[in-house]
Design a protein around this motif. Structure first.
Motif, PDB file in Angstrom:
ATOM      1  N   GLU A 164       0.348   1.408 -12.515  1.00  0.00           N
ATOM      2  CA  GLU A 164       1.157   2.219 -11.600  1.00  0.00           C
ATOM      3  C   GLU A 164       2.603   2.356 -12.072  1.00  0.00           C
ATOM      4  O   GLU A 164       3.542   2.187 -11.297  1.00  0.00           O
ATOM      5  CB  GLU A 164       1.090   1.610 -10.192  1.00  0.00           C
ATOM      6  CG  GLU A 164      -0.301   1.632  -9.571  1.00  0.00           C
ATOM      7  CD  GLU A 164      -0.853   3.049  -9.403  1.00  0.00           C
ATOM      8  OE1 GLU A 164      -0.064   3.972  -9.158  1.00  0.00           O
ATOM      9  OE2 GLU A 164      -2.076   3.224  -9.536  1.00  0.00           O
ATOM     10  N   GLN A 186      -7.496  -1.131 -10.471  1.00  0.00           N
ATOM     11  CA  GLN A 186      -8.229   0.130 -10.646  1.00  0.00           C
ATOM     12  C   GLN A 186      -8.846   0.354 -12.028  1.00  0.00           C
ATOM     13  O   GLN A 186     -10.021   0.701 -12.139  1.00  0.00           O
ATOM     14  CB  GLN A 186      -7.297   1.306 -10.330  1.00  0.00           C
ATOM     15  CG  GLN A 186      -7.966   2.657 -10.533  1.00  0.00           C
ATOM     16  CD  GLN A 186      -6.948   3.783 -10.568  1.00  0.00           C
ATOM     17  OE1 GLN A 186      -6.005   3.763  -9.798  1.00  0.00           O
ATOM     18  NE2 GLN A 186      -7.150   4.748 -11.428  1.00  0.00           N
ATOM     19  N   GLU A 224      -9.997  -2.233  -3.640  1.00  0.00           N
ATOM     20  CA  GLU A 224     -10.085  -0.979  -4.386  1.00  0.00           C
ATOM     21  C   GLU A 224     -11.526  -0.603  -4.743  1.00  0.00           C
ATOM     22  O   GLU A 224     -12.068  -1.099  -5.725  1.00  0.00           O
ATOM     23  CB  GLU A 224      -9.238  -1.083  -5.668  1.00  0.00           C
ATOM     24  CG  GLU A 224      -7.768  -1.314  -5.373  1.00  0.00           C
ATOM     25  CD  GLU A 224      -6.940  -1.435  -6.643  1.00  0.00           C
ATOM     26  OE1 GLU A 224      -6.526  -0.398  -7.182  1.00  0.00           O
ATOM     27  OE2 GLU A 224      -6.728  -2.570  -7.104  1.00  0.00           O
ATOM     28  N   GLU A 352       1.732   5.499   4.711  1.00  0.00           N
ATOM     29  CA  GLU A 352       0.605   5.459   3.764  1.00  0.00           C
ATOM     30  C   GLU A 352      -0.087   4.097   3.773  1.00  0.00           C
ATOM     31  O   GLU A 352       0.526   3.081   3.500  1.00  0.00           O
ATOM     32  CB  GLU A 352       1.129   5.759   2.356  1.00  0.00           C
ATOM     33  CG  GLU A 352       0.034   5.754   1.304  1.00  0.00           C
ATOM     34  CD  GLU A 352       0.567   5.590  -0.118  1.00  0.00           C
ATOM     35  OE1 GLU A 352       1.642   6.113  -0.431  1.00  0.00           O
ATOM     36  OE2 GLU A 352      -0.132   4.927  -0.910  1.00  0.00           O
TER      37      GLU A 352
HETATM   38  O1  4AD Z   1      -0.825   4.123  -3.786  1.00  0.00           O
HETATM   39  P1  4AD Z   1      -0.987   2.910  -4.639  1.00  0.00           P
HETATM   40  O2  4AD Z   1       0.128   2.543  -5.529  1.00  0.00           O
HETATM   41  O3  4AD Z   1      -2.332   3.151  -5.452  1.00  0.00           O
HETATM   42  C1  4AD Z   1      -2.822   2.351  -6.431  1.00  0.00           C
HETATM   43  O4  4AD Z   1      -2.387   1.292  -6.770  1.00  0.00           O
HETATM   44  C2  4AD Z   1      -4.124   2.874  -6.990  1.00  0.00           C
HETATM   45  N1  4AD Z   1      -4.291   2.310  -8.338  1.00  0.00           N
HETATM   46  C3  4AD Z   1      -5.250   2.481  -6.072  1.00  0.00           C
HETATM   47  C4  4AD Z   1      -6.588   2.993  -6.496  1.00  0.00           C
HETATM   48  O5  4AD Z   1      -6.798   4.185  -6.510  1.00  0.00           O
HETATM   49  N2  4AD Z   1      -7.510   2.106  -6.837  1.00  0.00           N
HETATM   50  O6  4AD Z   1      -1.297   1.659  -3.706  1.00  0.00           O
HETATM   51  C5  4AD Z   1      -2.399   1.693  -2.834  1.00  0.00           C
HETATM   52  C6  4AD Z   1      -2.037   1.085  -1.509  1.00  0.00           C
HETATM   53  C7  4AD Z   1      -0.939   1.826  -0.750  1.00  0.00           C
HETATM   54  O7  4AD Z   1      -1.452   2.929  -0.037  1.00  0.00           O
HETATM   55  C8  4AD Z   1      -0.424   0.734   0.172  1.00  0.00           C
HETATM   56  O8  4AD Z   1      -1.279   0.548   1.277  1.00  0.00           O
HETATM   57  C9  4AD Z   1      -0.517  -0.482  -0.715  1.00  0.00           C
HETATM   58  O9  4AD Z   1      -1.500  -0.217  -1.678  1.00  0.00           O
HETATM   59  N3  4AD Z   1       0.758  -0.777  -1.364  1.00  0.00           N
HETATM   60  C10 4AD Z   1       1.615  -1.726  -0.966  1.00  0.00           C
HETATM   61  N4  4AD Z   1       1.581  -2.578   0.077  1.00  0.00           N
HETATM   62  C11 4AD Z   1       2.609  -3.427   0.216  1.00  0.00           C
HETATM   63  N5  4AD Z   1       3.651  -3.512  -0.605  1.00  0.00           N
HETATM   64  C12 4AD Z   1       3.743  -2.671  -1.682  1.00  0.00           C
HETATM   65  N6  4AD Z   1       4.759  -2.774  -2.510  1.00  0.00           N
HETATM   66  C13 4AD Z   1       2.690  -1.727  -1.883  1.00  0.00           C
HETATM   67  N7  4AD Z   1       2.436  -0.788  -2.815  1.00  0.00           N
HETATM   68  C14 4AD Z   1       1.268  -0.223  -2.485  1.00  0.00           C
END
Ligand code: 4AD
Ligand code: MG
Length: 429
Positions: A164, A186, A224, A352
């Motif tokens: 990410e 992922q 995930e 989100e």
């Molecule tokens: O949208 P994100 O960054 O997506 C991914 O990491 C993809 N690789 C996931 C995938 O498709 N397998 O993060 C996914 C979710 C967010 O919607 C949020 O709920 C949570 O992870 N999230 C956090 N929660 C708490 N603290 C943070 N810093 C977060 N960053 C993401």
């Protein structure tokens, strides 16, 4: 004497039993003393009455300060008006460990103080309720997938890749080489999906988030799922059924906890598939009208998410995002300026909770994406193999446990949704 957990006392009316717990509250008058005891499963009022409890215990009861650990023997009586519908008539008790000057008193404390005492704060009623909801939420997430043909397989925590973006990586020395704490499972889940079809990975994930917000932790738990032969629409179908199941299951199984948290559950009851879906472009039309600070083509801030989600009484999907704001692995939409990502925004300003989408399945396009993001091709050689040897359309998503628990509990600060939160300011306890 038989040791019984407080939640089971109602099945032992008329019997002599032992309970083991901690003093939650103590009130005393001339002839009667009340000790409310908690043991992690519930609270019970224990009565020490002159003439009924031997005198030595009546006097010793004055030592029962808040959080003293205690084992009590007594008789269970039915008492409608008491917490849990029963009362314990004390015959004797033993102090296991004293507790002097317990720092968290029934008066109000500021959050910084409570965070410093997180190891003790966890014993408080609301924090106790949130952790019960958290555990039930995780179980519901796993149950749904386990019962729908998914295989749970872990991804590594230490990795040479970023998933990410490189700005939030925690690096460490790995025998002379640089390793990073996983931002997401992922990429590995994609490899596992090519072996098993439908998989999910669950574990802690790490982001060196330098900003202080109510929604970001530096260590959070993410589940995930990843599915071979799924496109974006199938992914959204799955997400809405999955989220509906999780919310409805927790509502059913955590009624008492949600009452303690004073959660108005009317909005959660409406969380039933299908959910509305709007494209980024349509969301941007709304935001351009309503938020002067919004720039079309840019990412949504928390306030933007709230403006979009307020228009619906269920969680809402936003899909097809501008390519420039998304990761290297997303599949292009029909219009190559956009990619096939989908975020799920929770109602009531919780923002989100899910991020996901369809993955780029073309080898050439993926190489382009990796180069374009300035990533080292060599580190992604294994990942590119997935497109070289029998590539298929596939999709998946990540759901943040803490964001979901915050939403279900109605708790707006993420630090209360995990036992020991890690944020830019919290490494202890
Ligand atoms: O949208 P994100 O960054 O997506 C991914 O990491 C993809 N690789 C996931 C995938 O498709 N397998 O993060 C996914 C979710 C967010 O919607 C949020 O709920 C949570 O992870 N999230 C956090 N929660 C708490 N603290 C943070 N810093 C977060 N960053 C993401
Ligand atoms: Mg996201």
């Amino acid at each position: 004497m038989k040791w019984v957990y407080i939640k089971d006392l109602k099945d032992h009316i008329g019997q002599d039993v032992a309970i083991k717990g901690w003093v939650y509250n103590f009130r005393s008058s001339k002839n009667i003393k009340f000790v409310i005891v908690r043991d992690g499963t519930g609270l019970v009022q224990s009565v020490i009455a002159k003439g009924e409890t031997p005198d030595e215990f009546f006097d010793k009861a004055e030592e029962l300060t808040q959080e003293t650990s205690i084992e009590i023997q007594g008789t269970i009586k039915s008492f409608e008006r008491a917490i849990g519908g029963v009362e314990l008539g004390v015959k004797s008790f033993k102090i296991i460990g004293k507790s002097v000057d317990y720092p968290i008193t029934p008066k109000e404390h500021g959050t910084p103080f409570l965070m410093e005492n997180r190891h003790l704060w966890l014993r408080s009623k609301k924090q106790h309720a949130i952790m019960r909801v958290r555990a039930r939420t995780i179980k519901a997430m796993r149950d749904y997938l386990d019962n729908n043909g998914f295989l749970g397989l872990e991804s590594p925590i230490l990795s040479a890749n970023s998933c990410e973006g490189t700005s939030t990586l925690f690096a460490c020395d790995y025998f002379g080489e640089k390793a990073y704490l996983s931002q997401s499972g992922q990429l590995y889940a994609e490899a596992s999906a090519m072996a098993h079809g439908k998989v999910y990975t669950f574990g802690p994930t790490f982001r060196a988030e330098k900003s202080k917000t109510r929604r970001h932790l530096t260590e959070f738990w993410m589940l995930e799922p990843e599915m071979a032969y799924y496109d974006l629409e199938m992914n959204m179908d799955l997400i809405e059924n999955f989220v509906s199941y999780v919310v409805q299951t927790v509502l059913k199984d955590c009624k008492d906890e949600l009452v303690i948290l004073e959660r108005d559950t009317s909005s959660l009851q409406k969380v039933i598939a299908p959910f509305p879906r709007i494209s980024y472009s349509d969301a941007a039309d709304i935001l351009e009208k309503e938020c002067p600070d919004f720039v079309r083509g840019g990412d949504f801030g928390a306030a933007h998410e709230t403006v979009v989600s307020q228009r619906y009484d269920k969680p809402v999907f936003v899909y097809d995002f501008p390519k420039v704001i998304k990761g290297f692995y997303f599949k292009e939409s029909k219009d190559p300026q956009f990619v096939r990502g989908c975020d799920l925004l929770a109602p009531e300003g919780f923002g989100e909770i899910v991020g996901g989408g369809q993955r780029e399945d073309s080898y050439e396009k993926l190489v382009e994406g990796i180069n374009h993001h300035g990533l080292n091709l060599e580190d992604y050689k294994w990942y590119l193999d997935l497109r070289k040897y029998g590539t298929v359309p596939h999709a998946g998503f990540g759901i943040g446990v803490e964001r979901t628990v915050g939403w279900i509990c109605g708790v707006h600060h993420i630090r209360e949704t995990i036992p020991f939160p890690r944020t830019i300011n919290n490494l202890r306890p």
